[in-house]
Design an enzyme around this catalytic site. Structure first.
Site, PDB file in Angstrom:
ATOM      1  N   ARG A 128      -9.389  -9.885 -50.719  1.00  0.00           N
ATOM      2  CA  ARG A 128      -9.684 -10.495 -49.473  1.00  0.00           C
ATOM      3  C   ARG A 128     -10.776 -11.590 -49.632  1.00  0.00           C
ATOM      4  O   ARG A 128     -11.064 -12.401 -48.420  1.00  0.00           O
ATOM      5  CB  ARG A 128     -10.526  -9.517 -48.531  1.00  0.00           C
ATOM      6  N   ARG A 186      -6.199 -16.552 -44.468  1.00  0.00           N
ATOM      7  CA  ARG A 186      -7.497 -16.124 -43.885  1.00  0.00           C
ATOM      8  C   ARG A 186      -8.458 -17.040 -43.431  1.00  0.00           C
ATOM      9  O   ARG A 186      -9.429 -16.756 -43.053  1.00  0.00           O
ATOM     10  CB  ARG A 186      -8.290 -15.097 -44.956  1.00  0.00           C
ATOM     11  N   GLU A 195     -16.135  -4.758 -35.979  1.00  0.00           N
ATOM     12  CA  GLU A 195     -16.120  -5.639 -37.346  1.00  0.00           C
ATOM     13  C   GLU A 195     -17.312  -5.670 -37.875  1.00  0.00           C
ATOM     14  O   GLU A 195     -18.286  -5.092 -37.662  1.00  0.00           O
ATOM     15  CB  GLU A 195     -15.591  -7.060 -36.985  1.00  0.00           C
ATOM     16  N   ASP A 250      -3.011 -34.371 -12.357  1.00  0.00           N
ATOM     17  CA  ASP A 250      -3.735 -35.375 -12.903  1.00  0.00           C
ATOM     18  C   ASP A 250      -4.175 -35.170 -14.358  1.00  0.00           C
ATOM     19  O   ASP A 250      -4.966 -34.581 -14.734  1.00  0.00           O
ATOM     20  CB  ASP A 250      -5.290 -35.633 -12.166  1.00  0.00           C
ATOM     21  N   GLU A 260      -1.192 -13.019 -45.650  1.00  0.00           N
ATOM     22  CA  GLU A 260      -2.327 -13.394 -44.516  1.00  0.00           C
ATOM     23  C   GLU A 260      -3.075 -14.774 -44.974  1.00  0.00           C
ATOM     24  O   GLU A 260      -3.578 -14.605 -45.846  1.00  0.00           O
ATOM     25  CB  GLU A 260      -3.183 -12.204 -44.524  1.00  0.00           C
ATOM     26  N   GLU A 274     -12.858  -6.552 -33.142  1.00  0.00           N
ATOM     27  CA  GLU A 274     -11.626  -7.078 -33.281  1.00  0.00           C
ATOM     28  C   GLU A 274     -10.480  -6.177 -32.723  1.00  0.00           C
ATOM     29  O   GLU A 274     -10.465  -4.806 -32.708  1.00  0.00           O
ATOM     30  CB  GLU A 274     -11.223  -7.007 -34.965  1.00  0.00           C
ATOM     31  N   GLU A 308     -11.046 -12.189 -34.346  1.00  0.00           N
ATOM     32  CA  GLU A 308     -12.556 -11.489 -34.181  1.00  0.00           C
ATOM     33  C   GLU A 308     -13.240 -12.345 -33.059  1.00  0.00           C
ATOM     34  O   GLU A 308     -13.243 -13.494 -33.118  1.00  0.00           O
ATOM     35  CB  GLU A 308     -13.280 -11.602 -35.448  1.00  0.00           C
ATOM     36  N   HIS A 316      -7.476 -14.344 -38.802  1.00  0.00           N
ATOM     37  CA  HIS A 316      -6.644 -14.080 -39.955  1.00  0.00           C
ATOM     38  C   HIS A 316      -5.030 -14.114 -39.387  1.00  0.00           C
ATOM     39  O   HIS A 316      -4.662 -13.351 -38.456  1.00  0.00           O
ATOM     40  CB  HIS A 316      -6.896 -12.949 -40.598  1.00  0.00           C
ATOM     41  N   GLU A 324      -5.132 -11.788 -36.232  1.00  0.00           N
ATOM     42  CA  GLU A 324      -6.451 -10.853 -36.037  1.00  0.00           C
ATOM     43  C   GLU A 324      -7.418 -11.823 -35.862  1.00  0.00           C
ATOM     44  O   GLU A 324      -8.112 -12.421 -36.401  1.00  0.00           O
ATOM     45  CB  GLU A 324      -6.857 -10.117 -37.398  1.00  0.00           C
TER      46      GLU A 324
END
Length: 471
Positions: free
Chosen positions: A340, A361, A213, A52, A359, A221, A132, A270, A130
């Protein structure tokens, strides 16, 4: 990748009694129903099973509710928690036209991969996620007409260092923002994370590492090895399912909510991205950070479209409580080598050209992975096709910049509503190849606006009592 015949052979070999058919609903919650193993035949992988669709938010009206789930043989794995049960991820189809359903998130991811291949730019988009999450010892929350509250607790939490316990308090508590890589006994979740890691590997997910982490109170993580977009999204579903069930078996609870704790780091998703063709990475080059021109243009596309992307990558009202200064979450739309604090970071772990990637983030683990990664890929492809310049890198600690210098850096949206407005204005890049459709975009904006933003706007917040009760 198994064939239907091989799946049936696996069922016989492992003495499977039940088959769990799983799919992702539109907002991003995994759904399932179970059939006896005798109901699964080779034809089932073509004809599917009915359900459904009107009972799924954002999908069909009740007068056109019949839908099909069509299992994909290559996704089969034995459920590590249920008794003699095989799991299969499924695609959603219209039972009359037999066309893949536009609002099936997994179908969006399949179309994104096909569109990329049709451009001739690349044949594979590899994503390394990645994700977390927090593991708490207990959680209580409620919201009704006369009360609103939440309460989480963790044996690791710094707030528990003065707690009187039935046994002497050993005092090993993780301080706020000091949870990165502690060893036991401060890290109480080592065995739990290892168990998650080993079960993931048993279920076909290649894991690179697991660790505690930064945040206090059980932030974890587990890093999965990069795989193509669709497979990565499937693996994230396995990851969440396994993490939550292992936590429950240990008498705890796992959450992928982006910001469950005030005044400490939130949880991100990430995404490491690289494009490949004929087994060769296309992102290695001699440019900034060892990247190719293609990779630089891909970053340009992601940064240009980031406000709209966040409607899928940071899709909850809670997401924007993570995107604030001082907690390692990127709030400025720029890129950098090693840094970062930038929205896009270029890692420097290895000189191997096959490891060259960047990456993104900003995303968080509340995202529907099929939609979020598809949107990121479409933005990257748009950047490559239009040679979008990402501007100059920012190789400084963004949080320490002078105000006049910081004012020149573009910012992430400050709310889900702002991201949805950006998506409303900027989504043509998502419509290429019919990957996303206008109906998908409109339904997403409607769902998030009415069921989340407006629902929260109407309700008093506990902090408002603190601030205004005696006004």
């Amino acid at each position: 990748m198994m064939t239907p015949k091989e799946v049936l052979a696996l069922c016989r070999e492992r003495e499977i009694r039940a088959v769990d058919l799983r799919f992702m609903d539109f907002p991003g919650t995994q759904k399932h129903f179970t059939i006896p193993v005798k109901a699964l035949t080779e034809e089932s992988f073509e004809v599917g099973f009915g359900f459904d669709g009107s009972s799924m938010y954002g999908w069909q009206a009740i007068n056109e509710s019949d839908m099909l789930v069509v299992p994909e043989a290559g996704t089969a794995f034995v459920d590590p928690f249920m008794n003699r049960t095989l799991c299969l991820f499924c695609n959603i189809q219209d039972p009359i036209t037999r066309e893949d359903y536009d609002k099936d998130p997994r179908n969006v991811a399949r179309k994104a991969e096909k569109y990329m291949q049709s451009t001739g730019l690349a044949d594979t988009a590899n994503f390394g996620p990645e994700a977390e999450f927090f593991v708490f010892d207990s959680v209580r929350f409620d919201q009704n007409e006369h009360e609103s509250y939440y309460h989480v607790d963790s044996v690791e939490g710094q707030w528990n260092r003065g707690k009187a316990e039935s046994v002497p308090n050993a005092g090993y508590r993780i301080r706020y923002k000091e949870g990165y890589f502690p060893v036991p006994p401060a890290d109480t979740l080592q065995d739990l994370r290892t168990e998650i890691m080993l079960i993931l590997m048993e279920c076909g997910v290649d894991v690179e590492a697991q660790h505690h982490e930064v945040a206090t109170a059980g932030q974890c993580e587990i890093d999965m090895k990069y795989r193509p977009l669709l497979e990565t999204a499937d693996n994230i579903l396995k990851y969440k399912y396994i993490a939550k069930n292992v936590a429950v078996q240990h008498g705890k609870t796992a959450t992928f909510m982006p910001k469950p704790l005030w005044n400490d780091n939130g949880s991100g998703l990430h995404l490491h991205l690289s494009l490949w063709k004929e087994g060769e990475s296309l992102f290695a080059g001699s440019g900034y950070g060892g990247l190719s021109d293609m990779a630089v243009y891909a970053m340009g596309g992601i940064l240009k479209h980031a406000p709209a992307l966040l409607a899928f990558c940071c899709p909850t009202t809670n997401s924007y409580k993570r995107l604030i200064p001082g907690f390692e979450a990127p709030i400025n739309l720029t890129y950098s080598y090693r840094n970062r604090s930038a929205a896009i970071r270029i890692p420097v772990h290895s000189p191997n050209p096959n490891n060259k990637r960047f990456e993104f983030r900003c995303p968080d683990p509340s995202a529907n992975p099929y939609l979020a990664m598809s949107a990121v890929l479409m933005a990257a492809l748009d950047g490559i096709q239009n040679k979008i310049d990402p501007g100059a890198p920012l190789d400084k600690d963004i949080y320490d910049l002078a105000a006049e210098e910081l004012d020149t850096v573009a910012k992430v949206p400050r709310s889900l509503n702002a991201s949805l407005e950006a998506l409303r204005e900027d989504h043509a890049f998502l419509l290429k190849g019919d990957v996303f459709t206008e109906d998908v975009i409109d339904t997403w904006i409607w769902y998030k606006s009415t069921r989340e933003i407006e629902a929260l706007r109407q309700r008093p917040h506990p902090w408002e009592f603190t601030a205004y009760y005696d006004i």
